[in-house]
Write a protein that holds these residues in place. Structure first.
Motif, PDB file in Angstrom:
ATOM      1  N   ALA A  51       0.820  -1.214   0.000  1.00 52.12           N
ATOM      2  CA  ALA A  51       0.000   0.000   0.000  1.00 52.12           C
ATOM      3  C   ALA A  51       0.853   1.264   0.000  1.00 52.12           C
ATOM      4  O   ALA A  51       0.365   2.344  -0.366  1.00 52.12           O
ATOM      5  CB  ALA A  51      -0.928   0.003   1.205  1.00 52.12           C
ATOM      6  N   THR A  52       2.096   1.149   0.411  1.00 51.46           N
ATOM      7  CA  THR A  52       2.960   2.341   0.441  1.00 51.46           C
ATOM      8  C   THR A  52       3.651   2.606  -0.896  1.00 51.46           C
ATOM      9  O   THR A  52       4.278   3.665  -1.063  1.00 51.46           O
ATOM     10  CB  THR A  52       4.041   2.168   1.522  1.00 51.46           C
ATOM     11  N   LEU A  53       3.573   1.670  -1.819  1.00 58.44           N
ATOM     12  CA  LEU A  53       4.267   1.803  -3.101  1.00 58.44           C
ATOM     13  C   LEU A  53       3.421   2.631  -4.069  1.00 58.44           C
ATOM     14  O   LEU A  53       2.197   2.476  -4.120  1.00 58.44           O
ATOM     15  CB  LEU A  53       4.562   0.431  -3.693  1.00 58.44           C
ATOM     16  N   ARG A  54       4.073   3.503  -4.862  1.00 59.24           N
ATOM     17  CA  ARG A  54       3.358   4.391  -5.768  1.00 59.24           C
ATOM     18  C   ARG A  54       3.873   4.218  -7.197  1.00 59.24           C
ATOM     19  O   ARG A  54       5.090   4.091  -7.427  1.00 59.24           O
ATOM     20  CB  ARG A  54       3.555   5.859  -5.355  1.00 59.24           C
ATOM     21  N   PRO A  55       2.942   4.217  -8.194  1.00 62.08           N
ATOM     22  CA  PRO A  55       3.368   4.077  -9.599  1.00 62.08           C
ATOM     23  C   PRO A  55       4.382   5.134 -10.031  1.00 62.08           C
ATOM     24  O   PRO A  55       5.270   4.850 -10.839  1.00 62.08           O
ATOM     25  CB  PRO A  55       2.057   4.219 -10.379  1.00 62.08           C
ATOM     26  N   ALA A  56       4.276   6.343  -9.496  1.00 66.47           N
ATOM     27  CA  ALA A  56       5.174   7.418  -9.925  1.00 66.47           C
ATOM     28  C   ALA A  56       6.633   7.081  -9.653  1.00 66.47           C
ATOM     29  O   ALA A  56       7.529   7.598 -10.333  1.00 66.47           O
ATOM     30  CB  ALA A  56       4.801   8.714  -9.207  1.00 66.47           C
ATOM     31  N   ASP A  57       6.888   6.230  -8.677  1.00 58.95           N
ATOM     32  CA  ASP A  57       8.266   5.905  -8.318  1.00 58.95           C
ATOM     33  C   ASP A  57       8.869   4.807  -9.189  1.00 58.95           C
ATOM     34  O   ASP A  57      10.095   4.678  -9.235  1.00 58.95           O
ATOM     35  CB  ASP A  57       8.327   5.463  -6.849  1.00 58.95           C
ATOM     36  N   TYR A  58       8.012   4.016  -9.848  1.00 55.96           N
ATOM     37  CA  TYR A  58       8.534   2.810 -10.495  1.00 55.96           C
ATOM     38  C   TYR A  58       8.089   2.613 -11.936  1.00 55.96           C
ATOM     39  O   TYR A  58       8.537   1.680 -12.595  1.00 55.96           O
ATOM     40  CB  TYR A  58       8.109   1.563  -9.698  1.00 55.96           C
ATOM     41  N   THR A  59       7.203   3.452 -12.464  1.00 58.13           N
ATOM     42  CA  THR A  59       6.602   3.151 -13.770  1.00 58.13           C
ATOM     43  C   THR A  59       6.735   4.322 -14.730  1.00 58.13           C
ATOM     44  O   THR A  59       5.759   4.802 -15.290  1.00 58.13           O
ATOM     45  CB  THR A  59       5.106   2.777 -13.605  1.00 58.13           C
ATOM     46  N   GLU A  60       7.948   4.765 -14.931  1.00 54.43           N
ATOM     47  CA  GLU A  60       8.189   5.895 -15.834  1.00 54.43           C
ATOM     48  C   GLU A  60       7.761   5.585 -17.264  1.00 54.43           C
ATOM     49  O   GLU A  60       7.306   6.449 -17.994  1.00 54.43           O
ATOM     50  CB  GLU A  60       9.679   6.250 -15.791  1.00 54.43           C
ATOM     51  N   GLY A  61       7.908   4.351 -17.687  1.00 52.22           N
ATOM     52  CA  GLY A  61       7.569   4.000 -19.059  1.00 52.22           C
ATOM     53  C   GLY A  61       6.105   3.714 -19.277  1.00 52.22           C
ATOM     54  O   GLY A  61       5.684   3.426 -20.381  1.00 52.22           O
ATOM     55  N   TYR A  62       5.291   3.787 -18.206  1.00 54.86           N
ATOM     56  CA  TYR A  62       3.886   3.397 -18.283  1.00 54.86           C
ATOM     57  C   TYR A  62       3.024   4.629 -18.031  1.00 54.86           C
ATOM     58  O   TYR A  62       3.018   5.172 -16.937  1.00 54.86           O
ATOM     59  CB  TYR A  62       3.629   2.335 -17.214  1.00 54.86           C
ATOM     60  N   PRO A  63       2.290   5.145 -19.020  1.00 52.53           N
ATOM     61  CA  PRO A  63       1.525   6.373 -18.823  1.00 52.53           C
ATOM     62  C   PRO A  63       0.384   6.166 -17.830  1.00 52.53           C
ATOM     63  O   PRO A  63      -0.237   5.104 -17.782  1.00 52.53           O
ATOM     64  CB  PRO A  63       0.986   6.674 -20.232  1.00 52.53           C
ATOM     65  N   PRO A  64       0.087   7.166 -16.999  1.00 54.53           N
ATOM     66  CA  PRO A  64      -1.014   7.033 -16.041  1.00 54.53           C
ATOM     67  C   PRO A  64      -2.343   6.898 -16.751  1.00 54.53           C
ATOM     68  O   PRO A  64      -2.564   7.493 -17.792  1.00 54.53           O
ATOM     69  CB  PRO A  64      -0.937   8.341 -15.245  1.00 54.53           C
ATOM     70  N   CYS A  65      -3.212   6.104 -16.169  1.00 52.82           N
ATOM     71  CA  CYS A  65      -4.506   5.800 -16.805  1.00 52.82           C
ATOM     72  C   CYS A  65      -5.638   6.441 -16.010  1.00 52.82           C
ATOM     73  O   CYS A  65      -6.405   5.769 -15.323  1.00 52.82           O
ATOM     74  CB  CYS A  65      -4.704   4.297 -16.919  1.00 52.82           C
TER      75      CYS A  65
END
Length: 1021
Positions: free
Chosen positions: A441-455
Motif C-alpha cells: 500500500a505504500t508503493l506508488r506508480p510514480a516511483d517505479y513506472t516511468e515507461g507506463y503512462p497514467p490511466c
C-alpha cells in the motif's frame, strides 16, 4: 595498511603464453597505427587469464598506452548493469580527465547512465532506440578519446556479465572503426554451459572477422616446473613436479595452491578434491579470519572496508588482525584503491560461499542489507540500489525485498539496462503476493513506472498495482529485445483486465501488443490497434487516448494514408495538447504534416512538419526531432524538391549521429540516397545507401538501403547486383507487414530485372500484383515509377511474338491505373505525361509531338537521368518514320543529334550503360555523330586504342585478351577480381562491335594495336 604483505604464491616469473602475448602485442601495434582491435581471452578458471592481461597491460603501459580495466561484478547471483564499462570509464576519467570531458561534450547527460560522475541521467519517455543511442555515444566517446593516443580497455569475467554489458560489448566489437583502441574481454570457458547467456554472444563474435579469440590451454609439465621454481625461488624436486602436475592437471592456479601447500607442509592427508584444496588454507586460519572470509564471500566480488566492518561487528583492531591473517595467507587481497577487499581468486570465494549453511547465507545477506540501509555511503552510489535489492532478496525478506527490488528496477531503467530491469520486475512479481499488504500500500506508480503512462489516476497517490508491474515489464521486454517474454506479459495482463473494467489500461496493453506483433513478424499490428481504438472511443482525452490515436495515425500514414488517418492525427494533436503531453503532441504533428502533404496540400503540410521539427529541436525532444529529420525531407522528395531534401538530410545525418539515433540515421541515409539519385549524384547515392545498411539498428531502414542499391544497379545495367540487392531488401522488409513505400518500389525493381532478362510474363505478373486494388492516396510517388517501368517494358517488347498473349489486357490495366493516380506536383504531372507517352509507344503511336511536351516538362525539373531518358525517346521518335512521314527532316536529324549527345553525356557520366549504349546504337543506325563537328575532341593519339573509345584499364585488359589470357589470369595480373575482369571484357566487346574474345583479338592484331613483347612489358609494369 596491508599493501606490504608479500604475495609469495604468485610466481614472479611469467611462464609460457608466448604466442598469446605476441597476439596481444600485435593488436597493440595495429591499434597504435590507427586500426581498432577487438579480442576475446578465454580459458577455464585458474588457467591464467588475469595474469596474461596483467602482463600485456604492463607491456602496453611501457609503450605509452593508457590502460583501464573493468570487471563484471557478481552480487550473489546478480550481475551489476554495465559494471565493467562504468569502472573502465571511471578509470579513464582519472587518467585523462580533460580528454574524456572533451569527448563527452554535449552528451554528458546521456553518458551519465554509464558514468554518473558526468551528470544527471535525463528522465522522460523511453523508446526502442534508447539503448542503441547509449551504445553509439559510448563507441564515439571511446573513438574520440583514442584519436590521439593508444587506449586499452580490458573487461574481465565476462561470464558474470549482465545482458546490457554483453549487448554493449557486442556493439563495440561490431562498430568500432577508428581510433587507437584495443578492447579485450576475458571469460571462463568452463562456465559457458549450453544455456549460458554468453554462448550466443561468443558464437556471434566468432563470425566477425575483426574479432580475435585467444583460448588459453593448461600448462605442460615443463611450464609447471618453471612456475613452481618461480614460486619457490629454487629448482623443485622432479618428483614434486610430477605430483603437482598430475594433481593440478596443468591449471596455473592449482599449481600455485599445491606448491605453497607442499612448501608449508600442509598437504598431508589432503584428498584429490579441488574444493578441499581450496578450503584447507581457509580452515588453517584463525577463527576470526575464517569468519571475515565467509562474510566477504557472501558480499559480492569486492566488499568495501567500511561495509565489511559494519557487517563483521568486530572491533577495528580485531578486524584488522583478521584481515591481516587472511591477506597474509594470500586468501584475500586489498583492492587497488585500498578501500576494499576481494578474494585473490574467485574459485576460492565460490568454495567458501558454497560451504555456507543456508541459514548462515540468509543471515549474512540481512546484515549486509541492514548495514547499507543504515549508511548508504558504504558503497558507490551507482551500485547502491542494486546491491541492496540483492541483499534483501537473498535474505528472504519479501517486505524489505519488494521495494528494494523495485528501486533497483527503476535505476536499471534510467541506465537503459532494460534486460536487468525486466529481470528485477519479474523478481518483484514473484515477491508481490508474499509481501505484506501494508507494504504494497505504500508503493506508488510514480516511483517505479516511468515507461507506463497514467490511466486516469494520480500516480503519486494511487497505490501500485500488479498490473503496473506487468506494464513496466512489457515495456522493458520490448526495449531490450525480449519480445516473446513481453508478448506473454501483455497476454497475462489482458486476461486480468477482462473483468477489470479499465478500458484505458486495456487499450494501452493492446497498443503494446501491436508493436510486439509487428516486431515479431506475426502480422501488421492493425487488429490490435483497432481494438485499442475501440476501447478509447468516446472516453475523455487522456495520455493513453492520445498515444493510441498517434500510433494509429502513424500506422495509417505508412499503410493506407487517407481521410481517416488524417482525422486520427488531428484528434491525437488536439488530445495531446489538451492534457499537456508535449512529446506525444509533437510526434502527432509530424505525422499530421506528412498526411497533409499526402492529401495534396503540400505547402501547409511541409510547414506543419517543419514547425514541429523546429519546436522539438528548441525543446530538446530529440526523438521527435530525429523522426522529423527523416519525414520532412521525404515529403520534400515526394513533391520533387530534391535539392531542399538533400540539404536537410545532411543536417539530419549530423543530428542523428550526435544523439546516437541509429535507426533514424539509417533512414536519413536511405532518404539521402533517394534524393541524390534524383539529382544525378549516383556515386553519392551508393555511398549513402551503403551507410544506411551499415548504420541501421533494425531491419527496415537497412532494407531501404538495399532497395536504393538495387535501383542504382538496375539503372547501370548490373542485373546480377540488382537481383542480389532486391533479395536482400525483401529479407530485411519481411512479408508480415506490407507497406506501399516498400511494396511498390520492390515491384518496380522486379519489373526492371524481368524486362532486362526478357521475362515478359513475370514482369506483367509483378506489376499486376502490386497494382491490384490501385495505388493508395499519398503513395503516387511510388506508383508512378512502377507504372513507368511496366509501360516502358511493354513498349520495348511490343514487336516480340512472345509478348502478344495478354498484352491488350495488361495495357488496359495500366491505362486504368494512370487515370486514377494523382498528379499534385510538377514532378508527377511530368511522370503522367511520360507514362502516357510510353503507353502510346507500346501501341505504336508515340510521335515526336507526344514526346516533346514530356521533354519540356522534365527540363523544368532537377532530374538529369529522367531528362536524359525522355530526350533519348524524343530523338528516337524524330528519327523513326511514321504514318505518312519519312525518316525525318534535316532539322529533325539535327535536333535528334543534339538530344542524343545530351542523353549520352549524362548516361556516360552516371554510368548508365543501357541508356548510353542505346544512344550510341541509335546514333550509329541513323549515321549521326555524337561528338559535335566543331569540337573534334583531343588530337588523335599515337596509340590507336584511344580512337576505339577504350579506357586505360580496358586497354590493359584487351592487351591480355589478345595474349590469350582467361578472365582469372587477367584478374591476377591486374590485381582485380575475376568479376571485374569479366565486366571489362564485356565492355570491350561492345565497343569493338564484336561477339567474342577471338574476334576482339583479331581486331587488335589487324590494327597492330599491341606489338610483340608489349604483353611482357605490361606484366612487368
Amino acid at each position: 595498511m596491508l599493501s606490504a604483505v608479500e604475495t609469495r604464491s604468485v610466481s614472479p616469473v611469467f611462464v609460457g603464453r608466448t604466442a598469446e602475448l605476441n597476439t596481444l602485442q600485435d593488436a597493440l601495434a595495429r591499434a597504435t597505427a590507427g586500426e581498432p582491435q577487438a579480442l576475446l581471452v578465454g580459458g577455464e578458471a585458474g588457467v591464467g587469464k588475469s595474469r596474461l592481461i596483467e602482463e600485456f597491460a604492463a607491456t602496453a603501459c611501457r609503450a605509452g598506452a593508457v590502460v583501464v580495466v573493468g570487471g563484471c561484478v557478481e552480487i550473489g547471483a546478480d550481475g551489476l548493469p554495465f559494471a565493467p564499462f562504468s569502472t573502465a570509464l571511471r578509470a579513464l576519467r582519472r587518467e585523462l580527465p580533460a580528454e574524456l570531458a572533451a569527448a563527452a561534450e554535449g552528451q554528458e547527460e546521456e553518458l551519465s547512465r554509464l558514468l554518473p560522475e558526468l551528470g544527471e541521467a535525463p528522465t522522460g519517455r523511453h523508446d526502442e532506440e534508447g539503448m542503441a543511442r547509449l551504445f553509439e555515444l559510448t563507441a564515439r566517446l571511446l573513438e574520440r578519446v583514442a584519436a590521439d593516443r593508444t587506449v586499452v580497455v580490458a573487461l574481465e569475467d565476462l561470464h558474470w556479465a549482465d545482458t546490457s554489458t554483453r549487448h554493449l560489448l557486442a556493439y563495440l566489437f561490431r562498430t568500432l572503426h577508428t581510433g587507437r583502441l584495443v578492447v579485450l574481454a576475458s571469460y571462463r570457458s568452463d562456465d559457458i554451459h549450453r544455456r549460458h547467456p554468453l554462448r550466443p554472444l561468443l558464437a556471434e563474435l566468432d563470425r566477425l572477422r575483426t574479432v580475435r579469440r585467444i583460448e588459453l590451454d593448461r600448462f605442460n609439465r615443463a611450464e609447471v616446473a618453471r612456475q613452481i621454481a618461480g614460486i619457490l625461488a629454487e629448482e623443485p624436486d622432479p618428483a614434486q613436479v610430477d605430483d603437482i602436475f598430475d594433481r593440478s592437471d596443468g591449471n596455473a592456479f592449482f599449481v600455485e595452491e599445491l606448491a605453497v601447500a607442499a612448501h608449508e607442509g600442509c598437504c598431508t592427508g589432503l584428498t584429490d578434491s579441488l574444493r578441499d584444496l581450496l578450503l584447507v588454507r581457509v580452515e588453517a586460519l584463525p577463527e576470526s579470519a575464517q569468519r571475515v572470509a565467509r562474510i566477504v564471500a557472501e558480499g559480492g566480488s569486492t566488499v568495501e572496508y567500511r561495509l565489511l566492518a559494519a557487517v563483521a561487528r568486530l572491533s577495528e583492531d580485531d578486524l584488522i588482525e583478521a584481515l591481516r591473517a587472511a591477506v597474509g595467507a594470500n586468501l584475500l587481497l586489498a583492492t587497488p584503491s585500498g578501500d576494499g577487499y576481494r578474494f585473490r581468486h574467485s574459485l576460492v570465494r565460490e568454495a567458501v560461499s558454497d560451504d555456507l549453511l543456508p541459514g548462515e547465507r540468509s543471515r549474512l545477506n540481512r546484515r549486509y542489507a541492514e548495514a547499507l540501509e543504515a549508511d548508504p555511503t558504504l558503497v558507490p552510489a551507482d551500485e547502491r540500489v542494486t546491491r541492496l535489492a540483492s541483499y534483501w532478496y537473498h535474505a528472504h525478506d519479501p517486505a524489505k525485498a519488494l521495494p528494494a527490488v523495485l528501486d533497483a528496477s527503476a535505476a536499471a531503467r534510467r541506465r537503459h539496462a532494460y534486460a536487468e530491469q525486466l529481470g528485477l520486475l519479474e523478481r518483484a512479481m514473484e515477491l508481490w503476493d508474499s509481501a505484506p499488504e501494508e507494504v504494497r500500500a505504500t508503493l506508488r506508480p510514480a516511483d517505479y513506472t516511468e515507461g507506463y503512462p497514467p490511466c486516469g489516476c494520480d500516480p503519486a497517490t494511487t497505490p501500485l498495482r500488479h498490473l503496473d508491474l506487468l506494464a513496466e515489464a512489457a515495456v522493458a521486454g520490448r526495449l531490450c529485445g525480449e519480445r516473446e517474454r513481453a508478448l506473454k506479459i501483455t497476454k497475462r495482463a489482458l486476461r486480468l483486465l477482462e473483468d477489470d473494467g479499465d478500458p484505458l489500461r486495456a487499450a494501452w496493453f493492446w497498443t503494446q501488443r501491436s508493436r510486439l506483433v509487428q516486431a515479431l513478424a506475426r502480422g501488421d499490428g492493425w487488429r490490435e490497434l483497432g481494438i485499442a481504438q475501440d476501447l478509447v472511443r468516446g472516453l475523455p482525452p487522456s495520455e493513453v487516448h492520445a498515444e493510441v490515436l498517434t500510433t494509429a495515425a502513424n500506422w495509417s500514414m505508412l499503410h493506407c494514408p487517407g481521410p481517416e488517418a488524417l482525422a486520427a492525427a488531428e484528434r491525437a494533436v488536439e488530445y495531446a495538447r489538451m492534457i499537456g503531453a508535449r512529446e506525444i503532441e509533437l510526434n502527432a504533428r509530424v505525422t499530421l504534416g506528412g498526411l497533409v502533404v499526402d492529401s495534396g496540400d503540400h505547402e501547409a503540410g511541409l510547414a506543419q512538419t517543419r514547425q514541429a521539427m523546429e519546436q522539438a529541436l528548441a525543446e530538446g525532444v530529440t526523438g521527435v526531432a530525429g523522426r522529423a529529420y527523416v519525414n520532412l525531407p521525404s515529403e520534400l522528395e515526394s513533391v520533387g524538391r530534391s535539392k531542399e531534401a538533400a540539404a536537410l538530410l545532411r543536417e539530419g545525418v549530423d543530428f542523428t549521429r550526435r544523439y546516437g539515433q541509429l535507426d533514424a540515421e539509417a533512414w536519413v541515409w536511405g532518404n539521402l540516397s533517394d534524393s541524390l539519385y534524383s539529382l544525378g549524384d549516383w556515386e553519392g547515392s551508393v555511398e549513402a545507401a551503403t551507410k544506411a545498411l551499415r548504420r541501421g539498428h533494425s531491419a527496415k531502414p537497412q532494407g531501404m538501403g538495399a532497395l536504393c542499391l538495387a535501383h542504382v544497379a538496375l539503372s547501370r545495367g548490373d542485373i546480377a547486383e540488382a537481383g542480389r540487392q532486391l533479395r536482400a531488401a525483401r529479407d530485411y522488409f519481411g512479408s508480415h507487414d506490407p507497406m506501399p513505400q516498400q511494396r511498390l518500389p520492390l515491384a518496380r525493381i522486379v519489373v526492371g530485372i524481368a524486362a532486362a532478362e526478357g521475362r515478359v510474363t513475370d514482369l506483367r505478373a509483378a506489376a499486376t500484383d502490386a497494382l491490384d486494388g490501385g495505388v493508395p492516396l499519398g503513395t503516387h510517388r511510388y506508383g508512378w515509377p512502377l507504372l513507368l517501368a511496366a509501360a516502358t517494358a511493354e513498349a520495348d517488347t511490343r514487336t516480340l511474338p512472345a509478348a502478344q498473349p495478354g498484352r491488350e489486357e495488361f495495357l488496359e490495366q495500366l491505362w486504368s491505373t494512370v487515370r486514377t493516380l494523382t498528379t499534385d506536383a510538377p514532378i508527377w504531372l511530368a511522370h503522367e505525361q511520360w507514362v502516357r507517352a510510353e503507353l502510346q509507344r507500346a501501341q505504336g503511336s508515340a510521335t515526336a509531338d507526344v514526346w516533346s511536351p514530356v521533354v519540356a516538362a522534365f527540363e523544368q525539373l532537377e532530374r538529369p537521368y529522367d531528362l536524359a531518358r525522355v530526350r533519348y525517346r524524343l530523338a528516337e521518335a524524330l528519327l523513326t518514320p511514321g504514318p505518312g512521314r519519312a525518316s525525318g527532316t534535316e532539322d529533325d536529324r539535327d535536333r535528334a543529334t543534339e538530344l542524343l549527345r545530351l542523353a549520352h553525356a549524362v548516361a556516360a557520366h552516371l554510368g548508365a550503360r543501357p541508356l548510353a549504349e542505346a544512344a550510341t546504337q541509335l546514333a550509329q543506325r541513323a549515321r549521326l555523330a555524337l561528338r559535335p563537328a566543331a569540337d573534334p575532341g583531343p588530337a588523335p593519339a599515337a596509340d590507336p586504342v584511344t580512337a576505339l573509345g577504350l579506357t586505360s584499364r580496358e586497354r590493359d585488359v584487351l592487351r591480355l585478351v589478345s595474349a590469350g589470357r582467361t578472365n582469372r589470369q587477367i584478374a591476377e595480373e591486374l590485381f582485380i577480381s575475376p568479376k571485374t575482369a569479366s565486366v571489362h571484357v564485356s565492355n570491350i566487346l561492345a565497343k569493338l562491335g564484336v561477339s567474342g574474345r577471338g574476334e576482339a583479338a583479331a581486331v587488335a592484331h589487324r590494327l597492330g594495336l599491341f606489338p610483340a613483347g608489349a604483353d611482357d612489358r605490361l606484366a612487368a609494369r
